[in-house]
Design an enzyme around this catalytic site. Structure first.
Site, PDB file in Angstrom:
ATOM      1  N   ILE A 112       0.877  -1.173   0.000  1.00  0.00           N
ATOM      2  CA  ILE A 112       0.000   0.000   0.000  1.00  0.00           C
ATOM      3  C   ILE A 112       0.913   1.221   0.000  1.00  0.00           C
ATOM      4  O   ILE A 112       1.815   1.318   0.842  1.00  0.00           O
ATOM      5  CB  ILE A 112      -0.897  -0.023   1.253  1.00  0.00           C
ATOM      6  N   ASN A 152       0.873   4.314   0.977  1.00  0.00           N
ATOM      7  CA  ASN A 152       1.035   5.225   2.113  1.00  0.00           C
ATOM      8  C   ASN A 152       1.560   4.535   3.370  1.00  0.00           C
ATOM      9  O   ASN A 152       1.730   5.172   4.402  1.00  0.00           O
ATOM     10  CB  ASN A 152      -0.273   5.965   2.425  1.00  0.00           C
ATOM     11  N   CYS A 153       1.858   3.252   3.290  1.00  0.00           N
ATOM     12  CA  CYS A 153       2.424   2.501   4.416  1.00  0.00           C
ATOM     13  C   CYS A 153       3.878   2.938   4.623  1.00  0.00           C
ATOM     14  O   CYS A 153       4.678   2.965   3.683  1.00  0.00           O
ATOM     15  CB  CYS A 153       2.353   1.002   4.120  1.00  0.00           C
ATOM     16  N   THR A 154       4.229   3.261   5.854  1.00  0.00           N
ATOM     17  CA  THR A 154       5.582   3.720   6.167  1.00  0.00           C
ATOM     18  C   THR A 154       6.646   2.693   5.798  1.00  0.00           C
ATOM     19  O   THR A 154       7.689   3.041   5.236  1.00  0.00           O
ATOM     20  CB  THR A 154       5.691   4.048   7.677  1.00  0.00           C
ATOM     21  N   LYS A 182       7.092   2.558   2.079  1.00  0.00           N
ATOM     22  CA  LYS A 182       7.850   3.745   1.645  1.00  0.00           C
ATOM     23  C   LYS A 182       9.344   3.543   1.865  1.00  0.00           C
ATOM     24  O   LYS A 182      10.157   3.887   1.012  1.00  0.00           O
ATOM     25  CB  LYS A 182       7.375   4.988   2.401  1.00  0.00           C
TER      26      LYS A 182
END
Length: 115
Positions: A6, A8-10, A13
């Protein structure tokens, strides 16, 4: 090579940034836009067990109704929950040459991509 997750998952990223810093090309598979590939999950569950894929520590799991959580007892029930709630899948998942890595750590990626 594919990276599943996903955007926007840290942790996703961090993994994407690591791959880009090391000039490693990859295709990103966004669960939210492209769905969860059942065949990939089934393959991973066969190799690692369904428990390795379900993130029971994340906010998505905690928000699930207790009735749903208690129903996750085997691969079939876990697959149904993961397909319905893609955020409950541990991430990222990297697929390369029929080998997989779940999660991200710099040391693990350095070893995996050194091959």
């Amino acid at each position: 090579m594919k990276l599943y997750g996903i955007p926007n998952c840290t942790t996703v990223k961090k993994a994407r940034a690591w791959l880009e810093e090391h000039d490693i090309p990859y295709e990103f598979h966004d669960y939210k836009k492209q769905g969860v590939p059942a065949d990939m999950l089934l393959k991973l569950m066969g190799r690692l067990g369904w428990e390795a894929l379900v993130n029971r520590n994340g906010p998505t799991w905690r928000k699930l109704p207790d009735a749903t959580k208690t129903q996750v007892k085997d691969a079939k029930s876990a697959l149904a929950v993961m397909q319905e709630n893609s955020s409950v899948i541990k991430r990222p998942i990297v697929e390369r040459d029929d080998q997989y890595r779940i999660g991200f750590s710099e040391a693990d990626y350095a070893a995996f991509f050194k091959k």
